[in-house]
Motif scaffolding. Structure first.
Motif, short mmCIF file in Angstrom:
data_model
loop_
_atom_site.label_atom_id
_atom_site.label_comp_id
_atom_site.label_asym_id
_atom_site.label_seq_id
_atom_site.Cartn_x
_atom_site.Cartn_y
_atom_site.Cartn_z
N TYR A 9 0.84 -1.20 0.00
CA TYR A 9 0.00 0.00 0.00
C TYR A 9 0.87 1.25 0.00
O TYR A 9 0.67 2.18 -0.78
N TYR A 37 2.66 1.60 -3.41
CA TYR A 37 1.83 1.99 -4.54
C TYR A 37 1.25 3.38 -4.39
O TYR A 37 0.94 4.04 -5.39
N ALA A 48 3.80 5.24 -6.00
CA ALA A 48 3.83 5.01 -7.44
C ALA A 48 2.74 5.81 -8.15
O ALA A 48 2.98 6.41 -9.21
N THR A 49 1.54 5.84 -7.58
CA THR A 49 0.44 6.60 -8.17
C THR A 49 0.74 8.09 -8.15
O THR A 49 0.54 8.81 -9.14
N PHE A 58 -2.38 -2.56 -3.60
CA PHE A 58 -2.70 -1.76 -4.78
C PHE A 58 -4.15 -1.29 -4.73
O PHE A 58 -4.45 -0.12 -5.00
N ASN A 66 -4.86 2.71 -4.48
CA ASN A 66 -5.46 3.34 -5.64
C ASN A 66 -6.97 3.53 -5.49
O ASN A 66 -7.54 4.47 -6.06
N TYR A 103 5.58 -3.61 -13.26
CA TYR A 103 5.70 -2.16 -13.29
C TYR A 103 5.34 -1.56 -14.64
O TYR A 103 5.05 -0.38 -14.74
N THR A 153 1.38 -1.42 -14.14
CA THR A 153 0.86 -0.54 -13.09
C THR A 153 1.34 0.90 -13.29
O THR A 153 0.57 1.78 -13.66
N THR A 154 2.62 1.13 -13.07
CA THR A 154 3.15 2.50 -13.09
C THR A 154 3.24 3.06 -14.51
O THR A 154 2.74 4.14 -14.81
#
Length: 470
Positions: free
Chosen positions: A36, A39, A42-43, A174, A178, A273, A276-277
């Motif tokens: 968590y 991410y 990352a977001t 995630f 998100n 990755y 997601t990213t």
């Protein structure tokens, strides 16, 4: 100490001494919190930080700079693996897992308190990079400890199915991170295609996912304080089988397993990755720059749908790895990843996927579902495969180093390279990158042994065991 093959593990404490539910929760909740935290960054690295921490220069340069700080954590992860691995192999799994959780949680909370570039200038991205590095230290020690917790308590013949629980922390983390971002975007009306620099989302709301992580850390600490040491490591303690320097021991006796484990994990990181990213940055990027121009909130919903396929196929992978073996399962899945990579141009080219109002939602959902299903199938068995490669007294260090060195070569630079490939060539080259990474992993898998029946109580390397059997 002697490194001769150990006797039968009759003296080991049965896993039934500790409720199975407690082991599951302790291994799952920690990785869920850790992922968590990871991410959430990352977001923000795609949608927030380029605007408020890297404000100088054009949008593409700011995105690349933000991706570079995203990669800083991956360089902290091998250091965390060495640091926490030493403690895990010397002191124990329980205490080390608590330390890793605290490191990650405190760093994440402090990111939520950082001033921006507009407030303190270049100090802002500098401090962001330092805290991102600290996040990497914590996650570097978290995963291997959670994987060992699950595998060292597992029933014989069901290790991959038991070890899949900490792997589920990735999709759960995630979804939490998100999902919270999605709610905040919807409540504030934030539009990533036309961001309001003075709006609530970019001025303070983005901080909430980072600040709220401290509550989750408190819950994780409570669960882990109630945990007992694993029976496998307790037996090593009782028989005085610890080594003084786990790092030196693993490099001296298990260097080949380190190399194999790193490259067995390599393509898994690249795939994840990208899915997601990088795909988020490609989808919400401006149409005039060759991206898809999808509103952030809209695409985040699609990603949350895709991540459900990731979560669903992790248990499937555990069953397959126990039924057919780790190596056959991963060879088939990785070959499918090669095919998937070669198809990127057909899926994602702007002229086929559509841009802005012409964006093809159905096609993107199918793309995300396929990629995330493959991710679940390749990621699920790793928490059994990597620990099974190493002996008890260096297992925390060895599996952690392999997992986290793979994160440098397979994840740290992946969003950056993929963004550059799109800018320099086109989106099909991102798929070629995934296909090449998968071919490398196929070679490593071909050279790796099958570990389904490995004895976790051994204190010798796999190579020494094979030599002793001859």
């Amino acid at each position: 100490m002697s490194h001769s093959p150990s006797a039968a593990p009759a003296a080991a404490s049965p896993a039934g001494d500790v409720p199975r539910s407690r082991v599951i929760v302790a291994s799952l909740i920690g990785t869920s919190i850790e992922f968590y935290d990871f991410y959430a960054y990352a977001t923000a690295a795609v949608s927030v930080f380029p605007l408020i921490f890297f404000a100088k220069g054009d949008g593409d340069a700011a995105l690349l700079a933000s991706m570079a700080t995203f990669g800083a954590a991956f360089f902290g992860r091998p250091i965390g693996a060495v640091l926490f691995g030493h403690l895990g192999d010397r002191v124990g799994r329980k205490a080390t897992l608590i330390g890793a959780l605290l490191t990650m949680g405190i760093a994440t909370f402090l990111i939520g308190l950082l001033p921006t570039y507009y407030q303190i200038g270049l100090w802002a991205p500098a401090m962001l990079a330092i805290l991102r590095f600290a996040q990497g230290l914590g996650l570097g020690g978290e995963w291997s400890g959670a994987a060992l917790l699950a595998t060292e308590y597992a029933q014989e013949g069901k290790r991959a199915q038991a070890a899949m629980w900490p792997q589920l922390g990735a999709p759960i983390g995630f979804l939490l991170a998100n999902g919270l971002y999605l709610i905040l975007v919807m409540v504030t009306g934030h539009d990533s295609t036309a961001p309001d620099m003075d709006g609530p989302f970019l001025t303070w709301v983005w901080r909430l996912p980072f600040l709220l992580s401290i509550v989750m850390v408190a819950v994780g600490l409570y669960v882990r304080f109630k945990l007992e040491e694993t029976p496998v490591f307790q037996r090593a303690l009782d028989q005085d089988q610890r080594v003084k320097a786990p790092l030196g021991e693993v490099f001296r006796r298990n260097w080949w397993e380190l190399i194999l484990g790193t490259f067995v994990m390599y393509a898994t990181y690249v795939l994840f990755y990208l899915m997601t990213t990088w795909i988020l940055s490609y989808a919400i990027g401006k149409e005039e720059s060759g991206f898809l121009g999808v509103p952030y909130g809209e695409f985040l919903v699609l990603q949350l749908v895709g991540i459900l396929f990731f979560a669903a196929f992790i248990p499937v992978s555990g069953w397959l790895a126990d039924r057919f073996g780790r190596k056959p399962t991963l060879l088939v899945v990785t070959a499918l990843m090669v095919v998937f990579g070669l198809s990127f141009g057909l899926w994602l080219a702007p002229e086929t996927m559509g841009q802005g109002a012409e964006f093809n939602v159905g096609s993107m959902i199918v793309f995300l579902a396929v990629g995330m299903a493959l991710m679940g199938l390749t990621f699920g068995p790793m928490s059994a495969v990597l620990p099974e490669m190493f002996p008890t007294n260096t297992r925390y260090t060895g599996s952690g180093i392999a997992y986290n060195v793979a994160s440098i070569i397979g994840a740290a630079v992946t969003p950056f390279i993929a963004a550059w490939l799109v800018q320099r060539f086109d989106v099909s080259f991102v798929g070629y990158y995934l296909a090449a990474a998968s071919l490398i992993t196929l070679v490593a898998l071909a050279l790796a042994p099958e570990t389904r029946h490995a004895d976790l109580h051994t204190v010798t390397s796999a190579r020494e065991r094979r030599a002793a059997a001859r």
